[in-house]
Design an enzyme around this catalytic site. Structure first.
Site, short mmCIF file in Angstrom:
data_model
loop_
_atom_site.label_atom_id
_atom_site.label_comp_id
_atom_site.label_asym_id
_atom_site.label_seq_id
_atom_site.Cartn_x
_atom_site.Cartn_y
_atom_site.Cartn_z
N THR A 268 0.89 -1.16 0.17
CA THR A 268 0.05 -0.03 -0.18
C THR A 268 0.86 1.16 -0.11
O THR A 268 0.19 2.51 0.07
CB THR A 268 -0.94 0.06 1.15
OG1 THR A 268 -0.27 -0.21 2.59
CG2 THR A 268 -2.04 -1.18 0.88
N GLY A 269 2.16 1.28 -0.08
CA GLY A 269 3.01 2.25 -0.26
C GLY A 269 3.55 2.63 1.22
O GLY A 269 3.92 3.88 0.99
N LYS A 270 3.51 2.10 2.19
CA LYS A 270 4.22 2.52 3.33
C LYS A 270 5.79 2.72 3.28
O LYS A 270 6.17 3.98 3.70
CB LYS A 270 4.20 1.69 4.33
CG LYS A 270 2.63 1.10 4.76
CD LYS A 270 2.49 0.36 6.00
CE LYS A 270 3.15 -1.44 5.42
NZ LYS A 270 2.42 -1.89 4.41
N SER A 589 -16.14 -11.32 14.17
CA SER A 589 -17.00 -10.63 13.35
C SER A 589 -18.17 -11.51 12.83
O SER A 589 -19.08 -10.81 12.09
CB SER A 589 -16.15 -9.96 12.14
OG SER A 589 -15.12 -9.24 12.55
N LYS A 632 -14.27 -3.96 4.46
CA LYS A 632 -15.68 -5.01 4.36
C LYS A 632 -16.61 -4.24 3.37
O LYS A 632 -17.20 -5.09 2.80
CB LYS A 632 -16.05 -5.01 5.86
CG LYS A 632 -15.29 -5.88 6.69
CD LYS A 632 -15.53 -6.03 8.09
CE LYS A 632 -14.93 -6.92 9.01
NZ LYS A 632 -15.34 -6.86 10.48
#
Length: 682
Positions: A268-270, A589, A632
């Site tokens: 994700t580009g961290k 969940s 979600k």
């Protein structure tokens, strides 16, 4: 050499020798010794480091060069001289430039960029503050002269005639530095010093007096004065003392800055945005991977008593960067190994604690090194794996999954042109239509980040390169449509799980969060003759099994409310299965989903298949909050779900989601299971 050379009576003393058998005269004339002394004196080392370096130099010069200790001592001194004790880079705090650079490097990630720009804005405002000096002296001429000098240096100067006026001035606007005379009417300098130390402990105090004695100097220093000067004042010394105290105060204030921890799924580009932060601030950058780190000596270094000892990777990185305030990225922090053989997170506690890292001690160096100027950025995929004390020292910034449109934009703007160029193709000769890019994203990848997508684009480019060579030279622009993707790439490796088309009894759709983003899952329930067994299958974890047991117990205790026979479980077995048995499933969940599936099976009422659920259930039927709401809802949108049922306490998380993610999705917030039943069952 002034700190080494000794007086000797020529001819009256026998020849003296060093410990290694060298004559003292030879030592004094040794070019190596002269050069080393000169380098130490000209290195601008802090005083406490300078004394150690001098002692080590004397010990080294007296050691025989053929001895192993000579190489060890020489390497140690060279390491001290190579560290940037006073070298820093000035931060570039232009917010417009930083924003443009972050936008150019990364598409999306708006919450992350906002937090970074807030961090730079605070540093920018802090750097613009004018240092404030308060002068307390009963001599008008002394006050005026010092005021003129410090105003020319760029300070904000106020002057008062005695200690009482100084206290009033400090109450109105505390100063960074107080320069006070010792003898004054009303309240003298020592009384003023005591009051300032009690109420404003961070203010630096310099004591001036025309009656300087050893006794008054000792008294002033014992009561908390930072420096003591006699009159007439040596302006050069006074200016140096003021700058030293200001640097100390700025360091103390900088200790309150955050240690950023980027958390989120892989790809994700961290790491890349950490490099962009360093570029935006104009700082040096180096990345330190902590994955698989077990030995704390990797970070803190080895003691010099060991053969082959060296400094830790932190000081090695600072040495290579050449500055004392680089951006250090501690990558993959959640993958540090913690076992009986060692725990490297203990060193990270000291490194990242703003109250401790100003005097970080490396085992090899054996001297405190100031890490307070370093901007630490940590990354972790699952931050819950980190010890609680370590998490407490960091500010977590979440990197959420990319949306479909964001992946399409990133592919079109960055990934496709880059991969075409890397594979020897001219980006102007190929045109991938938006539908083709969408097909790559949806059918050939299943991830929260971009690494898998980049691999698929690279595969497409390789196949296009081969077709280009096979077809010969062709000047026409090649257009790739969505229908061409399966022909070029082959069958999709993944299939997208979609919602069922018609209502079914005993089948409910749930939403879960995984390391790769959100997913939907189906919960099936069946009833058969038996002896009161709850059968759970599908590679379920312990928490998920407990959720199923809670769901059954709630339904049994509320059988009358849901029109169930009180003895429905007496001679029956209930089987709950979650497909994809090869995939381990865990978490609370699915509590609502399991309850609805069992209730549907027991009542014969079909469950709407365009509704998906996520929430934990209590034994009293309350719906408890869960995490991963954004991922979600994104999964629900991909699967064609129209309504998402979430706990009422997830309201804030829902309101913070972008409108694009919520498009065509109705979110219903509930607090009790009875509300879910009305929404789910026909």
């Amino acid at each position: 050499m002034k700190w080494f050379r000794k007086k000797r009576d020529e001819g009256s003393q026998p020849e003296s020798k060093g410990s290694g058998g060298q004559k003292v005269d030879d030592i004094l004339k040794d070019p190596f010794a002269d050069d080393l002394r000169m380098r130490i004196e000209s290195a601008s080392l802090p005083n406490h480091i300078l004394e150690v370096a001098r002692d080590e130099c004397e010990r080294l010069i007296k050691t025989d060069k053929s001895s192993p200790e000579f190489a060890l001592g020489h390497n140690y001194i060279e390491f001290i001289l190579s560290l940037p004790w006073n070298v820093t880079t000035k931060d570039d705090l232009d917010l417009t430039r930083a924003k443009d650079l972050l936008d150019a490097r990364h598409y999306g990630l708006n919450p992350v960029k906002e937090r970074i720009l807030e961090f730079l804005a605070v540093k920018s405002l802090h750097s613009r503050q004018q240092a404030k000096i308060l002068l307390a002296d009963d001599e008008v001429i002394a006050r005026e002269n010092l005021s003129i000098i410090f105003e020319q240096e760029g300070f904000a100067v106020r002057s008062v005639a005695n200690g009482l006026e100084a206290i009033t001035a400090m109450e109105n606007d505390p100063a960074d530095i107080l320069v006070t005379d010792l003898k004054m009417e009303g309240m003298d300098g020592l009384q003023l010093l005591q009051e300032v130390r009690r109420r404003w402990p961070d203010t630096g105090v310099i004591m001036l007096t025309g009656y300087a004695t050893v006794k008054t100097a000792v008294t002033a220093m014992l009561k908390g004065a930072d420096q003591y000067l006699g009159k007439p004042v040596n302006l050069t010394k006074l200016r140096d003392y003021v700058m030293e105290l200001l640097n100390r105060n700025q360091r103390i204030q900088s200790l309150r800055g955050p240690v950023l921890c980027f958390t989120g799924p892989p790809g994700t580009g961290k790491t890349s945005i950490g490099r962009a932060i360093a570029e935006a601030m104009g700082r040096k950058f180096f990345r330190l991977s902590l994955a698989g780190l077990r030995d704390e000596a990797e970070l803190r270094g080895h003691r010099r008593t060991y053969v082959g000892a060296m400094a830790g990777r932190i000081l090695q990185g600072i040495q290579k960067s050449g500055v004392r305030n680089p951006v250090i990225m501690l990558d993959e922090m959640d993958k540090v190994i913690q076992d009986f053989q060692g725990d490297a997170t203990a060193v990270l506690l000291e490194m990242l604690d703003p109250e401790q890292n100003a005097s970080f001690v490396d085992n090899y160096l054996g001297l405190p090194f100031d890490l307070s100027g370093v901007l630490f950025i940590a990354t972790a995929n699952i931050v819950e794996r980190l010890p609680a004390p370590l998490r407490d020292r960091m500010e977590e910034i979440e990197f959420s999954s990319y949306t479909l449109s964001e992946k399409q934009q990133i592919s079109t703007r960055f990934l496709i042109p880059s991969q075409l160029s890397q594979h020897g193709l001219n980006p102007k000769d190929f045109n991938l239509l938006p539908e083709a890019v969408r097909s790559l994203v949806v059918d050939y990848t299943r991830e929260a980040g971009l690494r898998g997508l980049e691999k698929q684009i690279a595969s497409l480019c390789r196949k296009l390169a081969r077709k280009t060579l096979a077809g010969g030279e062709n000047s026409d622009i090649v257009t790739v449509e969505a229908g061409d993707i399966p022909d070029i790439m082959g069958p999709p490796p993944h299939f997208t799980t979609t919602a069922k088309s018609s209502p079914k009894v005993g089948l409910a759709t749930g939403l879960v969060w995984t390391e790769n983003g959100g997913e939907i899952l189906f919960v099936e329930a069946a009833r058969m003759q038996g002896n009161k067994q709850l059968i759970l299958t599908g590679s379920l974890g312990e928490v998920l099994r407990e959720s199923a047991q809670t769901a059954l117990s709630f339904l049994r205790s509320n059988a009358e409310k849901f029109s169930l026979a009180p003895d429905f479980f007496e001679s029956s077995d209930i089987h709950v299965h979650i497909p994809a048995g090869a995939v381990t499933k865990e978490g609370p969940s699915a509590g609502i989903t399991i309850t609805i599936a069992i209730l549907s099976m027991l009542t014969g009422r079909a469950v709407r298949q365009d509704v998906a659920f996520s929430g934990e259930i209590s034994l009293l039927g309350e719906i408890l909050p869960v995490g991963g709401v954004r991922e979600k809802i994104m999964a629900a949108g991909r699967a064609g779900i129209k309504t998402v049922v979430l706990p009422e306490k997830c309201d804030y998380a829902v309101r913070s989601i972008e409108p694009e993610v919520l498009e065509n999705i109705e979110v219903r917030l509930v607090s009790r299971l009875e509300e879910v039943v009305d929404l789910a069952l026909l």
